[in-house]
Every structure is written in structure tokens, then in C-alpha cells.
Write a protein that holds these residues in place. Structure first.
Motif, mmCIF file in Angstrom:
data_model
loop_
_atom_site.group_PDB
_atom_site.id
_atom_site.type_symbol
_atom_site.label_atom_id
_atom_site.label_comp_id
_atom_site.label_asym_id
_atom_site.label_seq_id
_atom_site.Cartn_x
_atom_site.Cartn_y
_atom_site.Cartn_z
ATOM 1 N N TYR A 52 -1.983 9.334 3.054
ATOM 2 C CA TYR A 52 -2.878 8.822 2.326
ATOM 3 C C TYR A 52 -4.362 9.687 2.368
ATOM 4 C CZ TYR A 52 -6.719 5.242 1.077
ATOM 5 O OH TYR A 52 -7.826 4.587 0.425
ATOM 6 N N ALA A 100 1.011 -1.173 0.024
ATOM 7 C CA ALA A 100 -0.205 -0.201 -0.032
ATOM 8 C C ALA A 100 0.928 1.084 0.012
ATOM 9 C CB ALA A 100 -0.866 0.030 1.350
ATOM 10 N N GLY A 156 -10.989 1.278 -1.278
ATOM 11 C CA GLY A 156 -9.884 2.356 -1.740
ATOM 12 C C GLY A 156 -10.485 3.437 -2.700
ATOM 13 N N VAL A 207 -5.066 1.783 -2.024
ATOM 14 C CA VAL A 207 -5.724 1.137 -0.692
ATOM 15 C C VAL A 207 -5.224 1.825 0.703
ATOM 16 C CG1 VAL A 207 -6.244 -0.861 -1.961
ATOM 17 C CG2 VAL A 207 -3.941 -0.656 -0.681
#
Length: 209
Positions: free
Chosen positions: A154, A65, A97, A115
Motif C-alpha cells: 500500500y 482494504a 486514504g 484506504v
């Protein structure tokens, strides 16, 4: 066992002070405590081995990831999103995701799926690990810090700038890329270190699921 032998060697001296039945009772108690301590030590070692297998797999999942996230940030930088944020589009995938697409200046594109970072297993077992193995715990804590930073990168990327972000989207993504590439390299290094402790092998390839 050396302590037990030493105790047996001292029995003649104690026998002058204590009845034989008392000495036998003490001896039985010490033998039981010794055997129980060995049993607990063996059980703890089995627990640590089992936890290392679980966390080794989680290292592989997060390696995949984070490596994909790092590649995406590098592509954002390469394709000039800091010059024109409209070249980047990110949408939530029904399968989980986020799907991203980056369009280059000449109209060509690059896309993929990002993800999320997985920390549940590590958080779930952290207290148990702390009680079983202090060195192992310190490695896990270091990785957890790295995963927290990776998750922040993220989330910042997939959700984009807030409505009231004080600067342009271009500046926002430029900041995410600069910060993210630096932090993700540290996160990968920490994962590799923990994976080596867990498996005795070097982490070179992740898992997608």
C-alpha cells in the motif's frame, strides 16, 4: 472434581498423621483453589470471545482494504501503466486514504479510493492473546505478518518511486504490481483463516468502516 474426591478418599490415612483441624484447613484451601481456577478459566474464555469479536471486525475492514488494493494493482497491470506511468495518478484525499485514477489508451479511465491497512487492535492485544490462547496467538501472528506485507505494498503504491529511484517509474510500478498481487493473495488467505477462528464463518465480504 475427581482429584478432590480422591483426596477425600485418602482422609482416613492422613488422619493418623495430622489433626482434624489441619485436614479441614487443607480441604478448605484446596476447594478455594479449585473454585478460583474455575473462575479464572471462565474469565479467560470470556476475554478470548471478546477479543475474537474485535478482531473479526478488523479482519472484515482489512479484507475490504486489501481486496480493493488488489483490484487496483490488477487494473494498473491491465491498463498498461508499466508501459506509461503517466496513466496513473494518485493523490491524498482530505477525507482519508488516497484517490487514484488510471487512464486507458483510448482515454477512458478508472478510479477509486484506497484506504490504509489496520493493525492497531491486533498489535494492542497481541501480548494478552499470547497469554490466553497459544493457538489463537499463532493465527494472529500469521495475519500480522500478512498485514505488514500488505501495508508495505500500500505504502509503495500510494507514495510512488522515490526521487532517486534507479530505474524508470514504469519499472517501479511493474515491480509493485508483481510483488503486490502475490503478497496480497497470501494476506487475504491469512485473514480468512483468522476470521473463521474468530467467528466460525467464512469471510466473503468486508466492511468499509
Amino acid at each position: 472434581m475427581e482429584y478432590l474426591s480422591a483426596f477425600l478418599a485418602s482422609l482416613p490415612d492422613f488422619s493418623k498423621l495430622l489433626p482434624a483441624t489441619t485436614l479441614v484447613a487443607i480441604l478448605i484451601f484446596l476447594v478455594k483453589e479449585y473454585l478460583e481456577a474455575r473462575r479464572r478459566t471462565a474469565a479467560d474464555k470470556r476475554k478470548v470471545r471478546a477479543l475474537k469479536k474485535v478482531l473479526g471486525r478488523e479482519c472484515q475492514l482489512n479484507y475490504s482494504a486489501i481486496d480493493r488494493l488488489r483490484d487496483t494493482l490488477a487494473a494498473i497491470q491491465e491498463f498498461g501503466v508499466a508501459e506509461d506511468a503517466s496513466r496513473l495518478s494518485i493523490s491524498e484525499s482530505p477525507a482519508g486514504g488516497y484517490v487514484f485514477m488510471i487512464t486507458d489508451r483510448d482515454g477512458s479511465g478508472r478510479g477509486g479510493v484506497l484506504v490504509g491497512i489496520q493493525r492497531d487492535s491486533l498489535l494492542k492485544h497481541l501480548v494478552e492473546i499470547a497469554a490466553l490462547d497459544e493457538m489463537f496467538y499463532s493465527k494472529c501472528e500469521f495475519v500480522l505478518d500478512g498485514l505488514s506485507e500488505a501495508d508495505h505494498v500500500y505504502q509503495s503504491l500510494v507514495h510512488g518511486p522515490e526521487k532517486h529511484f534507479p530505474s524508470t517509474p514504469e519499472h517501479y510500478y511493474e515491480g509493485v504490481v508483481d510483488y503486490g498481487l502475490r503478497e496480497l493473495n497470501d494476506s487475504i488467505a491469512a485473514l480468512k483463516e483468522l476470521y473463521l477462528v474468530c467467528t466460525g464463518s467464512v469471510l466473503r465480504q468486508g466492511k468499509l468502516r
